[in-house]
Design a protein around this motif. Structure first.
Motif, PDB file in Angstrom:
ATOM      1  N   PHE A  37       0.863  -1.171   0.000  1.00 16.31           N
ATOM      2  CA  PHE A  37       0.000   0.000   0.000  1.00 16.31           C
ATOM      3  C   PHE A  37       0.906   1.229   0.000  1.00 16.31           C
ATOM      4  CE2 PHE A  37      -4.232  -1.762   1.155  1.00 16.31           C
ATOM      5  CZ  PHE A  37      -3.860  -3.071   1.390  1.00 16.31           C
ATOM      6  N   ARG A  38       0.332   2.366  -0.282  1.00 16.28           N
ATOM      7  CA  ARG A  38       1.104   3.592  -0.189  1.00 16.28           C
ATOM      8  C   ARG A  38       0.235   4.722   0.315  1.00 16.28           C
ATOM      9  NH1 ARG A  38       2.164   5.345  -6.546  1.00 16.28           N
ATOM     10  NH2 ARG A  38       0.026   6.037  -6.998  1.00 16.28           N
ATOM     11  N   GLN A  39       0.886   5.687   0.922  1.00 15.97           N
ATOM     12  CA  GLN A  39       0.176   6.847   1.436  1.00 15.97           C
ATOM     13  C   GLN A  39       0.972   8.103   1.118  1.00 15.97           C
ATOM     14  OE1 GLN A  39      -0.873   6.676   5.602  1.00 15.97           O
ATOM     15  NE2 GLN A  39      -2.477   8.193   5.316  1.00 15.97           N
ATOM     16  N   ALA A  40       0.390   8.938   0.289  1.00 12.19           N
ATOM     17  CA  ALA A  40       1.001  10.216  -0.068  1.00 12.19           C
ATOM     18  C   ALA A  40       0.604  11.273   0.967  1.00 12.19           C
ATOM     19  CB  ALA A  40       0.549  10.639  -1.456  1.00 12.19           C
ATOM     20  N   PRO A  41       1.381  12.330   1.077  1.00 14.82           N
ATOM     21  CA  PRO A  41       1.060  13.391   2.046  1.00 14.82           C
ATOM     22  C   PRO A  41      -0.351  13.934   1.847  1.00 14.82           C
ATOM     23  CG  PRO A  41       3.255  13.713   1.172  1.00 14.82           C
ATOM     24  CD  PRO A  41       2.647  12.609   0.371  1.00 14.82           C
ATOM     25  N   GLY A  42      -1.123  13.972   2.916  1.00 13.25           N
ATOM     26  CA  GLY A  42      -2.458  14.519   2.853  1.00 13.25           C
ATOM     27  C   GLY A  42      -3.501  13.610   2.220  1.00 13.25           C
ATOM     28  N   LYS A  43      -3.104  12.382   1.902  1.00 17.14           N
ATOM     29  CA  LYS A  43      -4.036  11.460   1.256  1.00 17.14           C
ATOM     30  C   LYS A  43      -4.212  10.196   2.082  1.00 17.14           C
ATOM     31  CE  LYS A  43      -3.231  13.017  -3.481  1.00 17.14           C
ATOM     32  NZ  LYS A  43      -2.924  12.590  -4.878  1.00 17.14           N
ATOM     33  N   THR A  78      10.594 -12.853   1.959  1.00 15.44           N
ATOM     34  CA  THR A  78      10.649 -11.512   1.400  1.00 15.44           C
ATOM     35  C   THR A  78       9.639 -11.337   0.272  1.00 15.44           C
ATOM     36  OG1 THR A  78      13.020 -11.369   1.927  1.00 15.44           O
ATOM     37  CG2 THR A  78      12.153  -9.775   0.344  1.00 15.44           C
ATOM     38  N   VAL A  79       9.021 -10.175   0.258  1.00 12.82           N
ATOM     39  CA  VAL A  79       8.170  -9.777  -0.857  1.00 12.82           C
ATOM     40  C   VAL A  79       8.751  -8.486  -1.423  1.00 12.82           C
ATOM     41  CG1 VAL A  79       6.541  -8.497   0.602  1.00 12.82           C
ATOM     42  CG2 VAL A  79       5.800  -9.345  -1.609  1.00 12.82           C
ATOM     43  N   TYR A  80       8.646  -8.346  -2.734  1.00 15.68           N
ATOM     44  CA  TYR A  80       9.253  -7.224  -3.431  1.00 15.68           C
ATOM     45  C   TYR A  80       8.188  -6.414  -4.176  1.00 15.68           C
ATOM     46  CZ  TYR A  80      13.360 -10.216  -2.844  1.00 15.68           C
ATOM     47  OH  TYR A  80      14.350 -11.012  -2.327  1.00 15.68           O
ATOM     48  N   LEU A  81       8.523  -5.155  -4.415  1.00 13.24           N
ATOM     49  CA  LEU A  81       7.725  -4.316  -5.293  1.00 13.24           C
ATOM     50  C   LEU A  81       8.690  -3.575  -6.212  1.00 13.24           C
ATOM     51  CD1 LEU A  81       4.826  -3.345  -5.970  1.00 13.24           C
ATOM     52  CD2 LEU A  81       5.339  -1.307  -4.593  1.00 13.24           C
ATOM     53  N   GLN A  82       8.658  -3.942  -7.469  1.00 16.04           N
ATOM     54  CA  GLN A  82       9.477  -3.268  -8.475  1.00 16.04           C
ATOM     55  C   GLN A  82       8.643  -2.148  -9.088  1.00 16.04           C
ATOM     56  OE1 GLN A  82      12.766  -4.202  -9.507  1.00 16.04           O
ATOM     57  NE2 GLN A  82      12.751  -2.306 -10.711  1.00 16.04           N
ATOM     58  N   ILE A  83       9.193  -0.950  -9.135  1.00 22.48           N
ATOM     59  CA  ILE A  83       8.486   0.193  -9.702  1.00 22.48           C
ATOM     60  C   ILE A  83       9.322   0.770 -10.832  1.00 22.48           C
ATOM     61  CG2 ILE A  83       7.246   2.327  -9.198  1.00 22.48           C
ATOM     62  CD1 ILE A  83       7.595   1.729  -6.211  1.00 22.48           C
ATOM     63  N   GLN A  84       8.721   0.837 -12.007  1.00 14.65           N
ATOM     64  CA  GLN A  84       9.403   1.366 -13.179  1.00 14.65           C
ATOM     65  C   GLN A  84       8.838   2.741 -13.528  1.00 14.65           C
ATOM     66  OE1 GLN A  84      11.835  -0.367 -14.432  1.00 14.65           O
ATOM     67  NE2 GLN A  84      11.445  -2.499 -13.888  1.00 14.65           N
ATOM     68  N   ASN A  85       9.642   3.511 -14.276  1.00 19.02           N
ATOM     69  CA  ASN A  85       9.186   4.793 -14.799  1.00 19.02           C
ATOM     70  C   ASN A  85       8.498   5.622 -13.709  1.00 19.02           C
ATOM     71  OD1 ASN A  85       8.652   6.827 -16.661  1.00 19.02           O
ATOM     72  ND2 ASN A  85       6.749   5.870 -17.371  1.00 19.02           N
ATOM     73  N   LEU A  86       9.210   5.847 -12.638  1.00 16.99           N
ATOM     74  CA  LEU A  86       8.648   6.551 -11.502  1.00 16.99           C
ATOM     75  C   LEU A  86       8.225   7.969 -11.874  1.00 16.99           C
ATOM     76  CD1 LEU A  86      11.038   5.117  -8.865  1.00 16.99           C
ATOM     77  CD2 LEU A  86       8.581   5.363  -8.481  1.00 16.99           C
ATOM     78  N   LYS A  87       7.119   8.390 -11.277  1.00 14.79           N
ATOM     79  CA  LYS A  87       6.560   9.715 -11.520  1.00 14.79           C
ATOM     80  C   LYS A  87       6.472  10.470 -10.192  1.00 14.79           C
ATOM     81  CE  LYS A  87       3.699   7.794 -15.214  1.00 14.79           C
ATOM     82  NZ  LYS A  87       2.323   7.634 -15.752  1.00 14.79           N
ATOM     83  N   GLU A  89       4.054  11.751  -8.810  1.00 15.19           N
ATOM     84  CA  GLU A  89       2.855  11.342  -8.066  1.00 15.19           C
ATOM     85  C   GLU A  89       3.003  10.000  -7.371  1.00 15.19           C
ATOM     86  OE1 GLU A  89       3.006  12.311 -11.270  1.00 15.19           O
ATOM     87  OE2 GLU A  89       1.684  11.079 -12.547  1.00 15.19           O
ATOM     88  N   ASP A  90       4.102   9.306  -7.608  1.00 18.97           N
ATOM     89  CA  ASP A  90       4.395   8.069  -6.876  1.00 18.97           C
ATOM     90  C   ASP A  90       5.027   8.357  -5.517  1.00 18.97           C
ATOM     91  OD1 ASP A  90       5.435   6.572  -9.970  1.00 18.97           O
ATOM     92  OD2 ASP A  90       3.517   6.321  -8.944  1.00 18.97           O
ATOM     93  N   THR A  91       5.336   9.617  -5.259  1.00 16.03           N
ATOM     94  CA  THR A  91       5.914   9.984  -3.975  1.00 16.03           C
ATOM     95  C   THR A  91       4.959   9.635  -2.848  1.00 16.03           C
ATOM     96  OG1 THR A  91       7.258  11.757  -4.908  1.00 16.03           O
ATOM     97  CG2 THR A  91       6.718  11.908  -2.558  1.00 16.03           C
ATOM     98  N   ALA A  92       5.427   8.817  -1.920  1.00 16.95           N
ATOM     99  CA  ALA A  92       4.579   8.325  -0.834  1.00 16.95           C
ATOM    100  C   ALA A  92       5.416   7.476   0.106  1.00 16.95           C
ATOM    101  CB  ALA A  92       3.427   7.489  -1.382  1.00 16.95           C
TER     102      ALA A  92
END
Length: 123
Positions: A37-43, A78-87, A89-92
């Motif tokens: 999961f992810r949580q961005a500032p204010g969201k 272990t579980v992984y999350l690979q993130i490509q082409n970061l934007k 708005e992915d800041t969290a």
């Protein structure tokens, strides 16, 4: 419950990639479904992706399909999350979770959360 510790976050330029890791404290982690999961500032915290205990099935938030890949290595707990082409708005803060349920009950079955790892996408 299991203790979960995330790592791999950091400051990345737009277009870059990251692999987040979540290590569990117990070998019984292999009996849990896992997710990010992810949580961005204010969201509010939002679902990103989940994977079954075996790794045989995955599902993703519709809006994030294509750039995110979840995987797991049960021998390493272990579980992984690979993130490509970061934007930007992915800041969290990205959180790992372990669940005793799958499918529509995945979120309701979560009994363990990690402390989160910060991902910041900026030039």
């Amino acid at each position: 419950q299991v203790q979960l510790v995330e790592s791999g976050g950091g400051l990345v330029q737009p277009g870059g990639s990251l692999r987040l890791s979540c290590v569990a404290s117990r070998r019984t982690f292999s009996t849990y479904a896992a997710g990010w999961f992810r949580q961005a500032p204010g969201k509010e915290r939002e679902f990103v992706a989940a994977i079954t205990w075996s790794g045989g099935n995955t599902y993703y938030a519709d809006s994030l399909k294509g750039r995110f890949t979840i995987s797991r290595h049960n021998a390493k707990n272990t579980v992984y999350l690979q993130i490509q082409n970061l934007k930007p708005e992915d800041t969290a803060v990205y959180y790992c979770a372990a669940s005793t349920a799958w499918g529509t009950n995945f979120a309701a079955g979560i009994d363990s959360w990690g402390q989160g790892t910060q991902v910041t996408v900026s030039s």
